[in-house]
Design a protein around this motif. Structure first.
Motif, mmCIF file in Angstrom:
data_model
loop_
_atom_site.group_PDB
_atom_site.id
_atom_site.type_symbol
_atom_site.label_atom_id
_atom_site.label_comp_id
_atom_site.label_asym_id
_atom_site.label_seq_id
_atom_site.Cartn_x
_atom_site.Cartn_y
_atom_site.Cartn_z
ATOM 1 N N GLU A 144 0.846 -1.188 0.000
ATOM 2 C CA GLU A 144 0.000 0.000 0.000
ATOM 3 C C GLU A 144 0.884 1.242 0.000
ATOM 4 O O GLU A 144 1.814 1.343 0.802
ATOM 5 C CB GLU A 144 -0.919 0.011 1.219
ATOM 6 N N LEU A 145 0.583 2.178 -0.885
ATOM 7 C CA LEU A 145 1.352 3.409 -1.007
ATOM 8 C C LEU A 145 0.547 4.587 -0.480
ATOM 9 O O LEU A 145 -0.687 4.575 -0.510
ATOM 10 C CB LEU A 145 1.736 3.654 -2.474
ATOM 11 N N ARG A 146 1.240 5.597 -0.026
ATOM 12 C CA ARG A 146 0.571 6.773 0.517
ATOM 13 C C ARG A 146 -0.159 7.558 -0.579
ATOM 14 O O ARG A 146 0.344 7.724 -1.679
ATOM 15 C CB ARG A 146 1.593 7.691 1.195
ATOM 16 N N ASP A 147 -1.347 8.045 -0.225
ATOM 17 C CA ASP A 147 -2.111 8.891 -1.137
ATOM 18 C C ASP A 147 -2.191 10.334 -0.657
ATOM 19 O O ASP A 147 -2.851 11.159 -1.291
ATOM 20 C CB ASP A 147 -3.527 8.337 -1.307
ATOM 21 N N ASP A 148 -1.526 10.638 0.447
ATOM 22 C CA ASP A 148 -1.585 11.999 0.999
ATOM 23 C C ASP A 148 -0.368 12.828 0.609
ATOM 24 O O ASP A 148 -0.089 13.859 1.220
ATOM 25 C CB ASP A 148 -1.709 11.944 2.521
ATOM 26 N N VAL A 149 0.364 12.369 -0.401
ATOM 27 C CA VAL A 149 1.535 13.118 -0.879
ATOM 28 C C VAL A 149 1.306 13.465 -2.350
ATOM 29 O O VAL A 149 0.607 12.747 -3.071
ATOM 30 C CB VAL A 149 2.839 12.311 -0.711
ATOM 31 N N THR A 150 1.899 14.567 -2.796
ATOM 32 C CA THR A 150 1.715 15.026 -4.181
ATOM 33 C C THR A 150 3.050 15.401 -4.803
ATOM 34 O O THR A 150 4.019 15.700 -4.094
ATOM 35 C CB THR A 150 0.772 16.245 -4.245
ATOM 36 N N LEU A 151 3.069 15.390 -6.121
ATOM 37 C CA LEU A 151 4.221 15.839 -6.900
ATOM 38 C C LEU A 151 3.731 16.939 -7.828
ATOM 39 O O LEU A 151 2.802 16.738 -8.611
ATOM 40 C CB LEU A 151 4.805 14.687 -7.716
ATOM 41 N N THR A 152 4.353 18.090 -7.733
ATOM 42 C CA THR A 152 3.965 19.199 -8.599
ATOM 43 C C THR A 152 4.778 19.171 -9.885
ATOM 44 O O THR A 152 5.886 18.625 -9.946
ATOM 45 C CB THR A 152 4.176 20.551 -7.909
ATOM 46 N N GLU A 154 6.197 21.654 -11.176
ATOM 47 C CA GLU A 154 7.396 22.457 -10.911
ATOM 48 C C GLU A 154 8.491 21.598 -10.287
ATOM 49 O O GLU A 154 9.670 21.697 -10.648
ATOM 50 C CB GLU A 154 7.035 23.624 -9.986
ATOM 51 N N SER A 155 8.114 20.720 -9.342
ATOM 52 C CA SER A 155 9.099 19.835 -8.709
ATOM 53 C C SER A 155 9.646 18.825 -9.702
ATOM 54 O O SER A 155 10.826 18.466 -9.657
ATOM 55 C CB SER A 155 8.466 19.105 -7.524
ATOM 56 N N LEU A 156 8.800 18.352 -10.613
ATOM 57 C CA LEU A 156 9.260 17.420 -11.642
ATOM 58 C C LEU A 156 10.340 18.059 -12.510
ATOM 59 O O LEU A 156 11.394 17.462 -12.750
ATOM 60 C CB LEU A 156 8.079 16.981 -12.515
ATOM 61 N N HIS A 157 10.107 19.287 -12.955
ATOM 62 C CA HIS A 157 11.103 19.973 -13.786
ATOM 63 C C HIS A 157 12.394 20.228 -12.999
ATOM 64 O O HIS A 157 13.493 20.112 -13.548
ATOM 65 C CB HIS A 157 10.534 21.291 -14.307
ATOM 66 N N ALA A 158 12.251 20.553 -11.718
ATOM 67 C CA ALA A 158 13.432 20.776 -10.880
ATOM 68 C C ALA A 158 14.237 19.490 -10.717
ATOM 69 O O ALA A 158 15.473 19.507 -10.720
ATOM 70 C CB ALA A 158 13.004 21.317 -9.515
ATOM 71 N N LEU A 159 13.546 18.365 -10.587
ATOM 72 C CA LEU A 159 14.218 17.070 -10.480
ATOM 73 C C LEU A 159 15.008 16.764 -11.739
ATOM 74 O O LEU A 159 16.179 16.372 -11.681
ATOM 75 C CB LEU A 159 13.184 15.973 -10.231
ATOM 76 N N THR A 280 0.229 6.864 -14.967
ATOM 77 C CA THR A 280 -0.630 6.320 -13.907
ATOM 78 C C THR A 280 -0.516 7.180 -12.656
ATOM 79 O O THR A 280 0.395 8.004 -12.527
ATOM 80 C CB THR A 280 -0.227 4.871 -13.566
ATOM 81 N N GLY A 281 -1.429 6.962 -11.717
ATOM 82 C CA GLY A 281 -1.387 7.682 -10.447
ATOM 83 C C GLY A 281 -1.596 9.169 -10.598
ATOM 84 O O GLY A 281 -0.935 9.966 -9.916
ATOM 85 N N ARG A 282 -2.528 9.560 -11.452
ATOM 86 C CA ARG A 282 -2.738 10.979 -11.729
ATOM 87 C C ARG A 282 -3.233 11.756 -10.503
ATOM 88 O O ARG A 282 -3.092 12.978 -10.443
ATOM 89 C CB ARG A 282 -3.745 11.128 -12.870
ATOM 90 N N HIS A 283 -3.819 11.060 -9.537
ATOM 91 C CA HIS A 283 -4.381 11.741 -8.368
ATOM 92 C C HIS A 283 -3.319 12.416 -7.507
ATOM 93 O O HIS A 283 -3.648 13.291 -6.705
ATOM 94 C CB HIS A 283 -5.179 10.746 -7.521
ATOM 95 N N ARG A 284 -2.041 12.005 -7.652
ATOM 96 C CA ARG A 284 -0.986 12.632 -6.844
ATOM 97 C C ARG A 284 -0.273 13.765 -7.572
ATOM 98 O O ARG A 284 0.573 14.432 -6.986
ATOM 99 C CB ARG A 284 0.068 11.595 -6.433
ATOM 100 N N PHE A 285 -0.545 13.940 -8.838
ATOM 101 C CA PHE A 285 0.200 14.916 -9.633
ATOM 102 C C PHE A 285 -0.557 16.235 -9.717
ATOM 103 O O PHE A 285 -1.774 16.260 -9.954
ATOM 104 C CB PHE A 285 0.446 14.370 -11.044
ATOM 105 N N ARG A 286 0.170 17.336 -9.513
ATOM 106 C CA ARG A 286 -0.422 18.667 -9.567
ATOM 107 C C ARG A 286 0.246 19.470 -10.676
ATOM 108 O O ARG A 286 1.428 19.818 -10.577
ATOM 109 C CB ARG A 286 -0.254 19.395 -8.217
ATOM 110 N N LYS A 287 -0.504 19.723 -11.738
ATOM 111 C CA LYS A 287 0.012 20.480 -12.868
ATOM 112 C C LYS A 287 0.059 21.960 -12.548
ATOM 113 O O LYS A 287 -0.854 22.497 -11.920
ATOM 114 C CB LYS A 287 -0.841 20.242 -14.114
ATOM 115 N N THR A 288 1.131 22.619 -12.956
ATOM 116 C CA THR A 288 1.263 24.060 -12.745
ATOM 117 C C THR A 288 0.257 24.797 -13.621
ATOM 118 O O THR A 288 0.181 24.557 -14.828
ATOM 119 C CB THR A 288 2.685 24.532 -13.081
#
Length: 295
Positions: A144-152, A154-159, A280-288
């Motif tokens: 089971e993976l956490r669903d209370d964390v997000t990736l923006t 902006e953070s993806l581009h910084a990575l 996949t896992g679009r619920h954790r991703f936040r588009k700028t």
């Protein structure tokens, strides 16, 4: 609550202190002579590659072909991701000897079920590894993976920008894959580990081993790889409890199916510029959201 956390940290430090560990990194590049397009003899750096045979309690398990950057962490991570050991506390010593191209791993107690696991092997698409031990597919339903964390976005581009600055061996000699573990902070994205090896599986296993050694929790971290996202790569990420998996390359049908089943936020084709594909896992991703232009 804080006291409990401090006590837990002390126990981890004490356990890792008792683990006998060599520090046997090999030179990562070697100079050889080559002829360039003008017919001139030049010195060219090439990546190292060495066989490393893993022995667990004197029993041969597997031979890996590795760059040799972090052989102890690689051995520990291999055992972790193959589910051959349940925790770092199960290990008493990890001793690398490059004269015999071997790593001797000693456990505190004999491993239960090792023989049964080793009789079931699956040939994989991995570079640097050729098999995975049976039972891993059957165990992913319990992850089971956490669903209370997000990736923006902006953070993806910084990575992606950050990992380009870490690819030292690739830029110098090529012929290697790189993997990174990163965290999101208020100041931006921070790379915790970056490992290059001749196979992408070796790189991910080395990071998995180092996470165990340092007591790092993966449940809110981002994992990046230059290699393709196959089924076994997705399973390893899930076992490390990683909710975010990013690749510069593509993915396979089975990798996609497993990531979708587990709910991993998986992003492929994430190269230079602003290009990426969220699979996949679009619920954790936040588009700028671009600002609205006023007339």
């Amino acid at each position: 609550m804080k006291t409990r956390h401090r006590l837990k940290t002390r126990r981890r430090l004490k356990t890792r202190h008792r683990l006998k560990l060599t520090r046997a990194s090999k030179p990562l590049t070697f100079e050889v002579e080559a002829i360039n397009e003008r017919g001139e003899a030049v010195s060219a750096p090439i990546a190292g590659e060495h066989p490393l045979t893993l022995y667990v309690d004197k029993r041969e398990v597997v031979t890996l072909m590795t760059l040799g950057q972090a052989p102890e962490a690689l051995a520990i991570g291999y055992l972790r991701n193959q589910r051959l050991v349940e925790s770092i506390e199960a290990l008493a010593a990890v001793q690398v000897d490059w004269e015999t191209d071997a790593v001797a791993i000693t456990t505190r107690r004999p491993l239960v079920g090792l023989d049964a696991r080793m009789t079931r092997r699956t040939v994989t698409t991995g570079c640097g590894q050729g098999t995975v031990f049976g039972g891993l597919m059957e165990e992913i339903d319990s992850i089971e993976l956490r669903d209370d964390v997000t990736l923006t976005e902006e953070s993806l581009h910084a990575l992606l920008d950050a990992v380009r600055r870490h690819e030292a061996i690739y830029k110098q000699a090529g012929a290697v894959h790189g993997c990174a573990l990163a965290s999101q902070t208020r100041a931006g994205v921070k790379i915790l580990y970056f490992v290059e090896d001749v196979g992408r599986h070796n790189a991910v296993d080395a990071i998995a081993g180092q996470m165990w050694l340092d007591g790092v929790d993966g449940s809110d971290k981002i994992f990046y790889t230059t290699g393709r996202l196959t089924s076994e790569m997705v399973i390893k990420a899930a076992q490390m409890r990683l909710p975010f998996l990013v690749s510069r390359s593509g993915l396979t049908k089975m990798g996609h199916e497993i990531a979708a089943k587990l709910g991993i936020t998986m992003i492929g084709r994430a190269a230079g510029g602003k290009h990426y594909l969220l699979f996949t896992g679009r619920h954790r991703f936040r588009k700028t959201v671009a600002p609205t232009l006023l007339a």
